[in-house]
Design a protein around this motif. Structure first.
Motif, PDB file in Angstrom:
ATOM      1  N   PHE A  12       0.605   8.320  23.755  1.00  0.00           N
ATOM      2  CA  PHE A  12       1.374   9.529  23.887  1.00  0.00           C
ATOM      3  C   PHE A  12       2.608   9.376  24.770  1.00  0.00           C
ATOM      4  N   SER A  13       2.500   8.581  25.831  1.00  0.00           N
ATOM      5  CA  SER A  13       3.623   8.531  26.770  1.00  0.00           C
ATOM      6  C   SER A  13       4.857   7.931  26.093  1.00  0.00           C
TER       7      SER A  13
ATOM      8  N   GLU B  14       8.499   9.601  25.852  1.00  0.00           N
ATOM      9  CA  GLU B  14       9.685   8.884  26.302  1.00  0.00           C
ATOM     10  C   GLU B  14      10.823   9.110  25.295  1.00  0.00           C
ATOM     11  N   LEU B  15      10.468   9.074  24.017  1.00  0.00           N
ATOM     12  CA  LEU B  15      11.468   9.289  22.962  1.00  0.00           C
ATOM     13  C   LEU B  15      12.047  10.696  23.063  1.00  0.00           C
ATOM     14  N   VAL B  16      11.161  11.664  23.309  1.00  0.00           N
ATOM     15  CA  VAL B  16      11.610  13.052  23.409  1.00  0.00           C
ATOM     16  C   VAL B  16      12.504  13.219  24.635  1.00  0.00           C
ATOM     17  N   ASP B  17      12.036  12.682  25.771  1.00  0.00           N
ATOM     18  CA  ASP B  17      12.797  12.823  27.017  1.00  0.00           C
ATOM     19  C   ASP B  17      14.190  12.252  26.904  1.00  0.00           C
TER      20      ASP B  17
ATOM     21  N   ILE C 150      -1.760   6.127  32.955  1.00  0.00           N
ATOM     22  CA  ILE C 150      -0.783   7.118  33.423  1.00  0.00           C
ATOM     23  C   ILE C 150      -1.098   8.479  32.802  1.00  0.00           C
ATOM     24  N   ALA C 151      -1.440   8.474  31.520  1.00  0.00           N
ATOM     25  CA  ALA C 151      -1.770   9.735  30.843  1.00  0.00           C
ATOM     26  C   ALA C 151      -3.002  10.379  31.474  1.00  0.00           C
TER      27      ALA C 151
ATOM     28  N   HIS D  70       4.089  13.268  33.557  1.00  0.00           N
ATOM     29  CA  HIS D  70       4.148  11.813  33.447  1.00  0.00           C
ATOM     30  C   HIS D  70       4.866  11.161  34.633  1.00  0.00           C
ATOM     31  N   GLN D  71       6.086  11.614  34.901  1.00  0.00           N
ATOM     32  CA  GLN D  71       6.858  11.018  36.000  1.00  0.00           C
ATOM     33  C   GLN D  71       6.129  11.207  37.334  1.00  0.00           C
TER      34      GLN D  71
END
Lengths: 543, 339
Positions: free
Chosen positions: B85-86, B90-93, B167-168, B325-326
């Protein structure tokens, strides 16, 4: 050497140098761009650890290689014992082994689940890790040992040459004055070899700084892995560029006093002034000890990992021997061939100018271009991508302006970026090699051919080239091997979907399944052995 | 001298052939995939058979988002497939994807598993499980929160917490407990580690088998993968697979997914491919090759996956993980979890 070399030659030299140091500039420019506070967060948290890890690793690997290499070099250069003639080239074998492969094999052997600890547990009936202490191989010191095992030949080679070139009259003098072999080693041999050892250590330090795969596999975060993670994990190119700048500072500070353009050139010097009778003849216990020491080194750093690899390759042969494997091999060989060709041509042009130009400043291009070797692959990748991306877009903008369909990502979407980066990194090797060959061509030859009315181009083509053949070949060969082995730059710069042997093997290493990539690893190692055969010949001629 | 001329010619020939390496036909689809090519190729071949649209799939382990960002409007990518998912976020961000208005997709994929803005869709899901040693621990009914308790001191193995899967998990902890409490939890887990985080998820299970630790954190599908690998079967047989937090919110779910690239050269065909991937037949096999759970409600997982038992999944909408996430990455740096 004064010759009417037109300014266009000089310009060509400078043009080459500018193109080759462009990535360095691009990187520094990128490092000044804002990065959304990523970098300041890194400084507050993990950066000190990364820096100290990098420094500690460099220090440990330098010392480790030195301790391993110097005795071996001394034994082979100044003593006579059984097997000496074979050891002098066999001690170079580890150079062909990528460090991460050695690391993988030893991890399998030495970690908790490996045969060594299993045996110990059975022998002493221990049951859990709390029952006994065993050093953790996946640690900073473990990584240092692995890197020392594959990098010590650099120091060995330079030290051996230095020991051999020390004049025999000094040696005789020391013996007459009543020095024991030990004393002449400590008081004469070692101090006189210091410059060579410094060059070797600088080399080893650079190689250590550039290592990505071993530390990443061992989960030891260094600046190199931090650059990679910051770039691809945090997605911040500017913060990664800042880290890279720090790293370059560290490297240049460490090797600043050394001219790495002189790197592997000692490989091919053949001025041994020692004769057979000048060697200490070891016998009995001492001879066996020397034999044992050299054998142990070769077994640990080469034979053992290679045997394990070969075993894997045989077990998984049917699965690995397929069209993909051929494709990756072709990709590796193709890139390596192109890169070594380009490097040799560039080096030749620059060195020729340096040799015959009347202008002092024409030394600069080859000097500047040699700095590329100090730039680790991860760092270089950033420096290469920035200007090439800019160029790609500029070209497409021009097409758009004329309402034509642009060519797309001409440079960054093809292997061009990869080849460019490899050339920047390895041109120093071919420069060093050709420079060394030039030293052996008497300037009077140049004068004679000018007197005969030859133009500079004819001088290069008809006089220099045939005489430089050996140096060119050696340089090309070394660049070829380095290109086969180089991993981080390949990982970061390859066009998407492009794999070569190194990236393919590393994929399996990071998935902890090297056995599936063993065949590819074997190919890398075997190709790396070719220059050793060549070296062996020149060493044989020496002795 | 002859050899030099031929060498020079060879060099010229190779340099000039460089441009022709990545040439694809104009209306073929290009898929950038974080999932290994062999996992997605069979299903893409089926798509080509059904529609006649050719698909080139290229795999990369990491850095795809960074690459698409750099390629900008010149990027050849049409669809991006991610393995977690992350990467999707990342693509969206980075504003590299574009929304798809497709009723087919919205009907096939439950709301919890797609973006409210329609700019990404989950395809399969997996659980972040806790594996426990059959001999020393037995079956467990625990929560992720328990991993920080005294009881597990020196018994936990995990891969790097900087890995997206972890991380998720940390992001979901932040979503449920807030940052301060999560930081305390991380410190607790770190103190319980049997060794520095290293290796991959399977290596942790192997370590449990070897007696190095008693519990390991790992994704559900690795259990199946180890079971079908002759060398690793004994690792999987040494552990139980446990679904955490069954007494409260349910187990943490991560997803693999897909998105439409912002500058996709062939948007229409790309959407066709995405719709195909959400269909029953594709859902079934796409989940099956990697032993995951399909997101489409009426598609059943494979027999192997079903045999691990039913479980309650955390109902936290997936996009909530993105928001943290960050924060999760920063906490990990602060705690120096991996060091």
């Amino acid at each position: 050497m004064i010759l009417g070399l037109t300014r266009s030659w000089s310009l060509a030299g400078y043009a080459i140098a500018v193109i080759l140091i462009l990535p360095l500039f691009a990187l520094l420019v990128q490092a000044t761009l804002p990065d959304e506070a990523v970098f300041s967060h890194l400084i507050d948290t993990v950066l000190p650890t990364y820096i100290s890890n990098s420094l500690l690793l460099m220090l440990q690997v330098c010392l480790g290689s030195l301790v391993i290499a110097v005795p071996a070099a001394w034994l082979v250069a100044r003593c006579d014992f059984p097997g000496r003639r074979y050891f002098q080239w066999a001690l170079l074998l580890p150079l062909a082994m990528p460090a991460y492969i050695v690391a993988y094999v030893y991890t399998d052997m030495l970690d908790y689940a490996g045969p060594v600890q299993r045996f110990l547990r059975q022998a002493f009936s221990w049951t859990s890790p709390q029952d006994y202490y065993f050093p953790d191989i996946r640690s900073l010191s473990g990584a240092a040992v692995m890197l020392s095992l594959v990098l010590f030949p650099y120091i060995y080679l330079l030290a051996r040459t230095a020991f051999m070139e020390q004049s025999s009259s000094l040696l005789h003098a020391s013996r007459i004055m009543g020095c024991s072999p030990w004393q002449s080693f400590w008081r004469l041999g070692l101090p006189m070899a210091r410059p060579a050892l410094a060059v070797g250590m600088a080399l080893v330090a650079m190689e250590t700084a550039a290592d990505f795969a071993t530390v990443s596999y061992f989960a030891v975060p260094t600046l190199t892995t931090a650059v990679y993670d910051t770039w691809l994990g945090y997605g911040s190119l500017s913060a990664a560029a800042k880290l890279s700048a720090i790293m370059l500072l560290v490297i240049f500070a460490m090797v600043g006093f050394e001219r790495f353009a002189r790197r592997k050139q000692e490989l091919f010097q053949k001025q041994s002034r020692l004769t057979e009778s000048d060697r200490y003849h070891l016998s009995g216990f001492k001879a066996w000890l020397s034999f044992g020491y050299c054998s142990l080194l070769i077994v640990l750093a080469f034979l053992l990992p290679f045997t394990v690899l070969a075993g894997y390759a045989v077990d998984y042969f049917d699965e690995s021997w397929n069209s993909r494997f051929w494709q990756y091999s072709f990709n590796s060989l193709y890139i390596a061939a192109v890169v070594s060709f380009i490097c040799v041509v560039l080096a030749l042009v620059m060195m020729f100018i340096r040799r015959v130009s009347p202008r002092k400043s024409d030394i600069l291009p080859s000097r500047l271009s040699s700095t590329g070797y100090a730039i680790p692959g991860t760092v270089l990748a950033i420096g290469v991508l920035v200007p090439l991306t800019y160029l790609d877009f500029a070209i497409n903008d021009i097409y758009d302006y004329f309402d034509a369909r642009g060519p797309g990502l001409l440079f960054t979407g093809s292997v061009f970026a990869l080849i460019f980066a490899f050339c920047v990194r390895f041109v120093a090797i071919s420069i060093g090699s050709i420079e060394n060959s030039y030293k052996r061509i008497s300037p009077s030859l140049d004068m004679a051919s000018i007197t005969m009315g030859q133009k500079p181009r004819q001088l290069l083509w008809r006089v220099h080239l045939p005489l430089l053949r050996k140096g060119i070949f050696a340089g090309a060969l070394l660049v070829f091997i380095e290109s086969m082995k180089e991993l981080p730059a390949a990982l970061l710069l390859r066009p998407i979907g492009f794999e070569n042997l190194a990236t393919h093997v590393f994929q399996f290493v990071s998935d902890e399944q090297l056995e599936h990539g063993a065949l590819a690893a074997i190919v890398i190692v075997l190709v790396g052995l070719i220059p050793l055969i060549y070296l062996n010949r020149s060493l044989e001629q020496e002795s | 001298m002859k050899s030099f001329k031929s060498l020079a010619l060879l060099g010229l020939a190779t340099v000039s052939s460089m441009g022709s390496i990545a040439a694809t036909a104009a209306d073929d689809l290009t898929v950038y995939s974080y999932r290994q090519a062999f996992l997605v190729e069979p299903i893409l071949e089926q798509f080509t058979k059904d529609t006649g649209i050719k698909v080139n799939v290229v795999f990369a382990k990491d850095g795809i988002a960074e690459r698409i960002a750099r390629e900008g409007r010149l990027s050849p990518a049409d669809v991006v497939l991610t393995s977690d998912f992350s990467r999707l976020m990342e693509l969206v961000d980075k504003n590299l994807v574009v929304d798809v208005n497709s009723d087919t997709l919205n009907n096939n994929i439950p709301e919890q598993y797609r973006s409210p803005e329609n700019d990404w869709y989950a395809l399969t899901m997996r659980v972040r499980n806790v594996y426990s040693s059959k001999d020393r621990v037995g079956k467990l009914d625990l929560s992720y929160e328990d991993l920080a308790s005294e009881e597990y001191k020196g018994k936990i193995c995990t891969r790097s917490f900087k890995h997206p899967y972890n991380i998720a998990l940390v992001a979901s902890m932040i979503a449920h407990h807030g940052e301060a409490e999560t930081k305390t939890w991380l410190e607790g887990v770190k103190a319980n580690l049997a060794r520095k985080p290293q290796g991959n998820d399977r290596a942790q299970v192997k370590a449990v088998k070897e007696g190095l630790c008693d519990v390991a954190i790992g994704n559900s599908y690795y259990f199946g993968k180890m079971m079908t690998d002759p060398k690793q079967k004994s690792w999987a047989e040494a552990v139980y697979i446990n679904f955490p937090n069954q007494k409260n919110r349910g187990s943490h779910i991560n997803v693999s997914g897909m998105a439409l690239a912002k500058f996709a050269p062939n948007k229409d065909n790309a959407i066709k491919l995405m719709e195909f991937l959400s269909s029953d037949v594709a859902q079934k096999s796409y989940a099956e090759v990697n032993m995951e759970y399909p997101v489409k409600a009426d598609v059943t997982p494979s027999d192997m996956v079903a045999s691990w038992g039913d479980f309650k999944a955390d109902s936290l909408p997936i996009f909530k993980l993105a928001e943290n996430h960050q924060a999760a990455v920063k906490l990990l740096d602060e705690v120096k979890f991996d060091l």
